[in-house]
Motif scaffolding. Structure first.
Motif, PDB file in Angstrom:
ATOM      1  N   ALA A  22      -6.988   4.846   0.444  1.00  0.00           N
ATOM      2  CA  ALA A  22      -8.244   4.338  -0.122  1.00  0.00           C
ATOM      3  C   ALA A  22      -8.475   2.888   0.276  1.00  0.00           C
ATOM      4  CB  ALA A  22      -8.224   4.468  -1.643  1.00  0.00           C
ATOM      5  N   ALA A  23      -7.394   2.137   0.472  1.00  0.00           N
ATOM      6  CA  ALA A  23      -7.532   0.739   0.859  1.00  0.00           C
ATOM      7  C   ALA A  23      -8.198   0.612   2.220  1.00  0.00           C
ATOM      8  CB  ALA A  23      -6.163   0.067   0.885  1.00  0.00           C
ATOM      9  N   SER A  34     -13.597  -1.394  -4.597  1.00  0.00           N
ATOM     10  CA  SER A  34     -12.726  -2.188  -3.724  1.00  0.00           C
ATOM     11  C   SER A  34     -11.877  -3.180  -4.507  1.00  0.00           C
ATOM     12  CB  SER A  34     -13.558  -2.918  -2.675  1.00  0.00           C
ATOM     13  OG  SER A  34     -14.296  -3.974  -3.258  1.00  0.00           O
ATOM     14  N   GLN A  84      -3.313   5.341  -2.617  1.00  0.00           N
ATOM     15  CA  GLN A  84      -3.904   4.012  -2.760  1.00  0.00           C
ATOM     16  C   GLN A  84      -3.993   3.338  -1.402  1.00  0.00           C
ATOM     17  OE1 GLN A  84      -4.302   2.538  -6.008  1.00  0.00           O
ATOM     18  NE2 GLN A  84      -4.989   0.521  -5.394  1.00  0.00           N
ATOM     19  N   THR A 110      -8.791  -1.097  -4.956  1.00  0.00           N
ATOM     20  CA  THR A 110      -8.137  -0.482  -3.807  1.00  0.00           C
ATOM     21  C   THR A 110      -7.836  -1.441  -2.659  1.00  0.00           C
ATOM     22  OG1 THR A 110     -10.254   0.124  -2.821  1.00  0.00           O
ATOM     23  CG2 THR A 110      -9.226   1.733  -4.283  1.00  0.00           C
ATOM     24  N   SER A 111      -8.615  -2.447  -2.457  1.00  0.00           N
ATOM     25  CA  SER A 111      -8.511  -3.268  -1.243  1.00  0.00           C
ATOM     26  C   SER A 111      -8.212  -4.726  -1.550  1.00  0.00           C
ATOM     27  CB  SER A 111      -9.810  -3.176  -0.431  1.00  0.00           C
ATOM     28  OG  SER A 111     -10.087  -1.854  -0.105  1.00  0.00           O
ATOM     29  N   HIS A 151       0.859  -1.179   0.000  1.00  0.00           N
ATOM     30  CA  HIS A 151       0.000   0.000   0.000  1.00  0.00           C
ATOM     31  C   HIS A 151       0.894   1.227   0.000  1.00  0.00           C
ATOM     32  CE1 HIS A 151      -3.204  -2.717   0.977  1.00  0.00           C
ATOM     33  NE2 HIS A 151      -2.515  -3.140   2.016  1.00  0.00           N
TER      34      HIS A 151
END
Length: 142
Positions: free
Chosen positions: A59-60, A95, A56, A98-99, A52
């Motif tokens: 946002a995660a 997501s 970014q 981002t995740s 990360h």
């Protein structure tokens, strides 16, 4: 009971809980909150592959946190269900980027299914009759 006596209705355990739960999109909110929580858990996974950096990384954490908040608010205020449903669907799709692929796809799917359920949920149309008698207009003479 052939004597014309009626038995009193038996109070079911959890009747108030059931009425409260059915008066709102409970399952949808639960799925959305679980999806966001699952994404947050996968962000803390001790995997060296996950990285990360910069915005970014923010946002995660922000996307799953807002998903959990949407799930809670959806249950708390069902009048705003369309907004929370659309926001959950949008964040569920975001997501993926981002995740960690949407919490390894599981969290993303939970958020998307919950958002779709919330969007499709409608309040119960069968309301109890008002306790006050309705004012009727007097009949017209003649």
């Amino acid at each position: 009971m052939s004597t014309g006596q009626h038995a009193a209705p038996v109070a079911r355990p959890g009747g108030r809980w059931r009425r409260w739960r059915r008066a709102r999109p409970f399952t949808a909110g639960l799925l959305i909150a679980l999806g966001g929580a699952e994404m947050l858990v996968t962000l803390r996974a001790p995997l060296g592959v996950l990285l990360h950096v910069g915005p970014q990384g923010l946002a995660a954490y922000l996307v799953p946190a807002v998903l959990v908040l949407c799930g809670v608010l959806l249950v708390a205020t069902p009048q705003q269900r369309v907004f929370y449903a659309l926001l959950s669907l949008l964040l569920g799709l975001v997501s993926w980027l981002t995740s960690n692929l949407g919490g390894f796809v599981i969290g993303m799917l939970l958020a998307l299914v919950g958002g779709a359920l919330a969007f499709a949920w409608t309040p119960d149309k069968h309301r109890p009759a008002p306790t006050e008698p309705a004012l009727a207009e007097p009949p017209y003479p003649g």
